[in-house]
Design a protein around this motif. Structure first.
Motif, PDB file in Angstrom:
ATOM      1  N   PRO A 112       0.738  -1.213  -0.015  1.00 19.60           N
ATOM      2  CA  PRO A 112       0.047  -0.051   0.060  1.00 19.60           C
ATOM      3  C   PRO A 112       0.853   1.224  -0.110  1.00 19.60           C
ATOM      4  N   LEU A 113       0.344   2.282  -0.601  1.00 15.99           N
ATOM      5  CA  LEU A 113       1.116   3.524  -0.586  1.00 15.99           C
ATOM      6  C   LEU A 113       0.481   4.400   0.301  1.00 15.99           C
ATOM      7  N   PRO A 114       1.186   4.913   1.238  1.00 15.73           N
ATOM      8  CA  PRO A 114       0.730   5.803   2.122  1.00 15.73           C
ATOM      9  C   PRO A 114       0.444   7.393   1.536  1.00 15.73           C
ATOM     10  N   MET A 115      -0.549   7.654   1.224  1.00 13.41           N
ATOM     11  CA  MET A 115      -0.872   9.007   0.767  1.00 13.41           C
ATOM     12  C   MET A 115      -0.975  10.086   2.152  1.00 13.41           C
ATOM     13  N   ILE A 116      -0.258  11.243   1.896  1.00 10.70           N
ATOM     14  CA  ILE A 116      -0.229  12.305   2.866  1.00 10.70           C
ATOM     15  C   ILE A 116      -1.224  13.252   2.392  1.00 10.70           C
TER      16      ILE A 116
ATOM     17  N   LYS B 145     -22.531  22.878   1.150  1.00 12.78           N
ATOM     18  CA  LYS B 145     -21.361  22.874   1.367  1.00 12.78           C
ATOM     19  C   LYS B 145     -20.345  22.748   0.075  1.00 12.78           C
ATOM     20  N   VAL B 146     -19.281  23.281   0.439  1.00  8.50           N
ATOM     21  CA  VAL B 146     -18.117  23.095  -0.605  1.00  8.50           C
ATOM     22  C   VAL B 146     -16.772  22.425   0.123  1.00  8.50           C
ATOM     23  N   GLY B 147     -15.996  21.778  -0.694  1.00  7.12           N
ATOM     24  CA  GLY B 147     -15.014  21.168  -0.080  1.00  7.12           C
ATOM     25  C   GLY B 147     -13.945  21.395  -1.000  1.00  7.12           C
ATOM     26  N   VAL B 148     -12.637  21.076  -0.292  1.00  7.37           N
ATOM     27  CA  VAL B 148     -11.293  20.848  -0.988  1.00  7.37           C
ATOM     28  C   VAL B 148     -10.649  19.739  -0.358  1.00  7.37           C
ATOM     29  N   ARG B 149      -9.877  19.092  -1.196  1.00  6.87           N
ATOM     30  CA  ARG B 149      -8.924  17.922  -0.642  1.00  6.87           C
ATOM     31  C   ARG B 149      -7.647  18.050  -1.444  1.00  6.87           C
ATOM     32  N   GLY B 150      -6.757  17.467  -0.815  1.00  5.32           N
ATOM     33  CA  GLY B 150      -5.294  17.254  -1.650  1.00  5.32           C
ATOM     34  C   GLY B 150      -4.408  16.239  -0.862  1.00  5.32           C
ATOM     35  N   GLU B 151      -4.054  15.204  -1.753  1.00  2.00           N
ATOM     36  CA  GLU B 151      -3.257  14.250  -1.270  1.00  2.00           C
ATOM     37  C   GLU B 151      -1.898  14.142  -2.044  1.00  2.00           C
ATOM     38  N   ALA B 152      -0.878  13.639  -1.342  1.00  2.00           N
ATOM     39  CA  ALA B 152       0.472  13.467  -2.298  1.00  2.00           C
ATOM     40  C   ALA B 152       1.502  12.293  -1.469  1.00  2.00           C
TER      41      ALA B 152
ATOM     42  N   MET C 214      -0.136  12.681  -7.095  1.00  2.00           N
ATOM     43  CA  MET C 214      -0.813  13.701  -6.547  1.00  2.00           C
ATOM     44  C   MET C 214      -2.161  13.774  -6.844  1.00  2.00           C
ATOM     45  N   ASP C 215      -3.069  13.890  -5.982  1.00  2.00           N
ATOM     46  CA  ASP C 215      -4.573  14.026  -6.297  1.00  2.00           C
ATOM     47  C   ASP C 215      -5.176  15.034  -5.695  1.00  2.00           C
ATOM     48  N   LEU C 216      -5.725  15.823  -6.309  1.00  2.00           N
ATOM     49  CA  LEU C 216      -6.486  17.124  -5.907  1.00  2.00           C
ATOM     50  C   LEU C 216      -7.989  17.332  -6.079  1.00  2.00           C
TER      51      LEU C 216
ATOM     52  N   ILE D  27     -27.260  16.020  -3.838  1.00  2.00           N
ATOM     53  CA  ILE D  27     -26.929  16.221  -5.209  1.00  2.00           C
ATOM     54  C   ILE D  27     -25.551  17.133  -5.058  1.00  2.00           C
ATOM     55  N   GLY D  28     -24.495  16.760  -5.950  1.00  2.00           N
ATOM     56  CA  GLY D  28     -23.318  17.355  -5.893  1.00  2.00           C
ATOM     57  C   GLY D  28     -22.570  17.164  -7.212  1.00  2.00           C
ATOM     58  N   ALA D  29     -21.437  17.996  -7.168  1.00  2.00           N
ATOM     59  CA  ALA D  29     -20.607  17.920  -8.220  1.00  2.00           C
ATOM     60  C   ALA D  29     -18.950  18.050  -7.927  1.00  2.00           C
ATOM     61  N   ALA D  30     -18.166  17.334  -8.645  1.00  2.00           N
ATOM     62  CA  ALA D  30     -16.758  17.558  -8.217  1.00  2.00           C
ATOM     63  C   ALA D  30     -15.650  17.828  -9.432  1.00  2.00           C
ATOM     64  N   VAL D  31     -14.702  18.357  -9.224  1.00  2.35           N
ATOM     65  CA  VAL D  31     -13.563  18.271 -10.196  1.00  2.35           C
ATOM     66  C   VAL D  31     -12.570  17.699  -9.594  1.00  2.35           C
ATOM     67  N   SER D  32     -11.686  16.818 -10.197  1.00  5.34           N
ATOM     68  CA  SER D  32     -10.740  16.226  -9.686  1.00  5.34           C
ATOM     69  C   SER D  32      -9.525  16.395 -10.646  1.00  5.34           C
ATOM     70  N   TYR D  33      -8.219  16.509 -10.075  1.00  2.00           N
ATOM     71  CA  TYR D  33      -6.934  16.487 -10.914  1.00  2.00           C
ATOM     72  C   TYR D  33      -6.136  15.091 -10.256  1.00  2.00           C
TER      73      TYR D  33
END
Length: 83
Positions: free
Chosen positions: A15-19, A32-39, A56-58, A72-78
């Protein structure tokens, strides 16, 4: 039997430990709005084996709660993978 020293096969499953960090902000009690980032970054070195890479995952999301337990919601991911 003589084998070629450059003919090397290596396998590993782990397993890869994402932080990462995340934050949700309620604009109103139903919206609500949310933001998340992992690397993740990995660099291994040995005499004849060298590996370097990163993940990297944003994401940015919004959600509106229509009823209890239904929204109901929507999200944009990178997502970026550099090996």
């Amino acid at each position: 039997m003589v084998t070629d020293p450059l003919d090397l096969k290596v396998e590993a499953d782990a397993p890869l430990p994402m932080i990462g960090l995340g934050y949700n902000h309620y604009i109103s009690p139903k919206w609500k709005v949310g933001v998340r980032g992992e690397a993740f970054y990995l660099k291994l070195s040995e005499d004849q084996f060298s590996f370097e890479g990163s993940i990297m995952d944003l994401s940015l999301s919004t959600e509106y709660i229509l009823f209890k337990n239904f929204s109901i919601g929507a999200a944009v991911s990178y997502f970026a993978l550099d090996v």
